[in-house]
Design a protein around this motif. Structure first.
Motif, PDB file in Angstrom:
ATOM      1  N   GLY A  81       2.302  11.126   4.498  1.00  0.00           N
ATOM      2  CA  GLY A  81       3.189  11.937   3.681  1.00  0.00           C
ATOM      3  C   GLY A  81       2.564  12.294   2.350  1.00  0.00           C
ATOM      4  N   ILE A  82       3.153  13.277   1.684  1.00  0.00           N
ATOM      5  CA  ILE A  82       2.657  13.749   0.391  1.00  0.00           C
ATOM      6  C   ILE A  82       3.258  12.843  -0.692  1.00  0.00           C
ATOM      7  CG2 ILE A  82       2.402  15.752  -1.130  1.00  0.00           C
ATOM      8  CD1 ILE A  82       3.025  17.525   1.292  1.00  0.00           C
ATOM      9  N   ASN A  83       2.604  11.725  -0.941  1.00  0.00           N
ATOM     10  CA  ASN A  83       3.128  10.753  -1.901  1.00  0.00           C
ATOM     11  C   ASN A  83       2.470  10.931  -3.272  1.00  0.00           C
ATOM     12  OD1 ASN A  83       0.584   9.520  -1.723  1.00  0.00           O
ATOM     13  ND2 ASN A  83       1.277   7.989  -0.261  1.00  0.00           N
ATOM     14  N   GLY A 261      -8.018   0.705   1.549  1.00  0.00           N
ATOM     15  CA  GLY A 261      -8.697   1.776   0.853  1.00  0.00           C
ATOM     16  C   GLY A 261      -8.900   3.072   1.600  1.00  0.00           C
ATOM     17  N   ASP A 262      -8.525   3.161   2.893  1.00  0.00           N
ATOM     18  CA  ASP A 262      -8.841   4.411   3.586  1.00  0.00           C
ATOM     19  C   ASP A 262      -7.727   5.450   3.397  1.00  0.00           C
ATOM     20  OD1 ASP A 262      -6.817   3.804   5.360  1.00  0.00           O
ATOM     21  OD2 ASP A 262      -8.122   3.391   7.059  1.00  0.00           O
ATOM     22  N   MET A 263      -7.971   6.662   3.885  1.00  0.00           N
ATOM     23  CA  MET A 263      -7.037   7.764   3.662  1.00  0.00           C
ATOM     24  C   MET A 263      -5.676   7.511   4.292  1.00  0.00           C
ATOM     25  SD  MET A 263      -8.087  10.277   1.753  1.00  0.00           S
ATOM     26  CE  MET A 263      -7.143  11.710   2.260  1.00  0.00           C
ATOM     27  N   THR A 264      -5.665   6.909   5.470  1.00  0.00           N
ATOM     28  CA  THR A 264      -4.384   6.674   6.125  1.00  0.00           C
ATOM     29  C   THR A 264      -3.556   5.651   5.364  1.00  0.00           C
ATOM     30  OG1 THR A 264      -5.436   5.062   7.618  1.00  0.00           O
ATOM     31  CG2 THR A 264      -5.213   7.316   8.404  1.00  0.00           C
ATOM     32  N   PHE A 265      -4.211   4.678   4.728  1.00  0.00           N
ATOM     33  CA  PHE A 265      -3.484   3.716   3.899  1.00  0.00           C
ATOM     34  C   PHE A 265      -2.996   4.400   2.627  1.00  0.00           C
ATOM     35  CE2 PHE A 265      -2.347  -0.249   1.964  1.00  0.00           C
ATOM     36  CZ  PHE A 265      -2.299  -1.183   2.985  1.00  0.00           C
ATOM     37  N   GLN A 266      -3.839   5.222   2.046  1.00  0.00           N
ATOM     38  CA  GLN A 266      -3.511   5.943   0.814  1.00  0.00           C
ATOM     39  C   GLN A 266      -2.260   6.802   0.987  1.00  0.00           C
ATOM     40  OE1 GLN A 266      -6.754   8.281  -0.745  1.00  0.00           O
ATOM     41  NE2 GLN A 266      -5.423   9.660  -1.885  1.00  0.00           N
ATOM     42  N   LEU A 267      -2.170   7.490   2.130  1.00  0.00           N
ATOM     43  CA  LEU A 267      -1.117   8.478   2.340  1.00  0.00           C
ATOM     44  C   LEU A 267      -0.084   8.026   3.374  1.00  0.00           C
ATOM     45  CD1 LEU A 267      -3.501  11.578   2.378  1.00  0.00           C
ATOM     46  CD2 LEU A 267      -2.034  10.834   0.481  1.00  0.00           C
ATOM     47  N   TYR A 268      -0.087   6.744   3.718  1.00  0.00           N
ATOM     48  CA  TYR A 268       0.861   6.195   4.699  1.00  0.00           C
ATOM     49  C   TYR A 268       2.306   6.467   4.255  1.00  0.00           C
ATOM     50  CZ  TYR A 268       3.717   2.575   6.986  1.00  0.00           C
ATOM     51  OH  TYR A 268       4.702   1.911   7.662  1.00  0.00           O
ATOM     52  N   SER A 269       3.118   6.912   5.218  1.00  0.00           N
ATOM     53  CA  SER A 269       4.501   7.243   4.898  1.00  0.00           C
ATOM     54  C   SER A 269       5.517   6.505   5.756  1.00  0.00           C
ATOM     55  CB  SER A 269       4.719   8.757   5.051  1.00  0.00           C
ATOM     56  OG  SER A 269       6.021   9.129   4.692  1.00  0.00           O
ATOM     57  N   GLY A 270       5.114   6.081   6.954  1.00  0.00           N
ATOM     58  CA  GLY A 270       6.060   5.370   7.806  1.00  0.00           C
ATOM     59  C   GLY A 270       5.504   5.108   9.187  1.00  0.00           C
ATOM     60  N   GLY A 271       6.231   4.287   9.950  1.00  0.00           N
ATOM     61  CA  GLY A 271       5.786   3.907  11.283  1.00  0.00           C
ATOM     62  C   GLY A 271       4.911   2.668  11.237  1.00  0.00           C
TER      63      GLY A 271
END
Length: 340
Positions: A81-83, A261-271
């Protein structure tokens, strides 16, 4: 010859038409993205120092949004998500939100794992969520300070103190940042949860957050506050064993190191975060439960310290019992829990 010229003109006309349509589409996309960026800036109170910085941040934002949109079209168990981190490159994110390159001393005496080692996994509950037991304070935000280690240690301490006394008290991370300075821990530049537990023990406890509020920066130690919670000791969970981690988490919130530190952790939104990630232990969080979703995927439940606009209102679910003994993103490599 006339036919060839007519054909050439037709081809050129179609190319011009295509180019103009393509350019118009790109312009509309950029205008839409600009509007999205402006809305995002307003939502998160982001202000840039000048037009050049805003232009640069917009380009980063645009790249990240397109990555999010592309990622979310796939068939995955989690989404992005756009956090609040959407205008940061991943390198910038690592530099500001994780443990800032802190490398703990690897030569440490093992504490032992005596409290829960003889518990049978078959006797553990299938689902645990320490929020429902009143052992978890609301989500906090470390800001632009690499103090995740303090938030992780405090969350675990708040949990065991509540289970021991029946009272949930929000404790001071800032006291750790300012006063835990005679060992390895280094305030906003990183630290280690076990060292934080040792400080709390030697210090005679921690005071409440309301007495010693969080400032998101290194400060001078302020002595003289009454301790609101004390610890007797702490123990480490045996490394690379999700079963032993489960034993501990079934009984109390646990401090856990993770590669965040990776992109998916940075922008994680749910699930439920699944797939591959590293084992660069650069972030501290608190394991506060586990369970299984409606599709049968087992997960760990974590409390993070990046505010409520990240993840699932500040929380994270991550796949449990994977084939890698280190656990997803290394969650089974370095876990510990305090004893009150």
């Amino acid at each position: 010859m006339a036919f060839s010229k007519a054909l050439l003109f037709a081809v050129l006309a179609s190319l011009c038409f295509y180019s103009s349509v393509h350019a118009a589409r790109e312009l509309n996309d950029d205008l839409s993205m600009m509007a999205k960026h402006e809305g995002w800036m307003a939502q998160y109170g982001r202000v840039y120092k000048d037009a050049a910085e805003k232009t640069h941040r917009f380009e980063v934002f645009k790249t990240n949004v397109r990555f999010i949109e592309s990622f979310n079209t796939g068939d995955r168990k989690f989404w992005l998500g756009i956090n609040q981190f959407a205008d940061l490159t991943n390198d910038e994110f690592r530099a500001t939100k994780t443990n800032k390159g802190f490398i703990p001393n690897k030569v440490k005496s093992p504490t032992g794992f005596f409290r829960y080692e003889n518990i049978s996994l078959d006797t553990l509950p299938t689902t645990v969520d320490w929020r429902t037991r009143g052992a978890v304070t609301p989500i906090k935000d470390q800001g632009m300070c690499g103090s995740c280690w303090a938030f992780s240690a405090v969350a675990a301490t708040e949990g065991i103190v509540m289970l021991s006394t029946g009272k949930l008290v929000s404790l001071s991370e800032q006291e750790l940042i300012d006063c835990d300075i005679h060992g390895e821990d280094d305030g906003c530049y990183g630290g280690d949860m076990q060292d934080a537990f040792e400080f709390i023990i030697k210090n005679g406890g921690l005071t409440m957050d309301s007495n010693y509020p969080y400032m998101a920066t290194n400060g001078t130690c302020k002595a003289g506050y009454n301790s609101s919670a004390t610890l007797k000791s702490y123990e480490e969970v045996p490394a690379n064993n999700e079963g032993d981690l489960m034993k501990a988490v079934a009984n109390q919130p646990v401090s856990v190191a993770v590669d965040g530190g990776d992109m998916t952790f940075q922008l994680y939104s749910g699930g439920i975060l699944t797939g591959s990630c590293g084992t660069d232990m650069n972030h501290g969080i608190a394991a506060i439960g586990y369970g299984t979703d409606s599709n049968g995927t087992k997960y760990w439940l974590f409390k993070n310290s990046w505010g409520t606009t990240w993840g699932e209102n500040g929380y994270l679910r991550m796949e449990k019992d994977i084939s890698d003994k280190r656990g997803m993103c290394g969650i089974a490599m370095n876990a510990s829990y305090p004893i009150a």
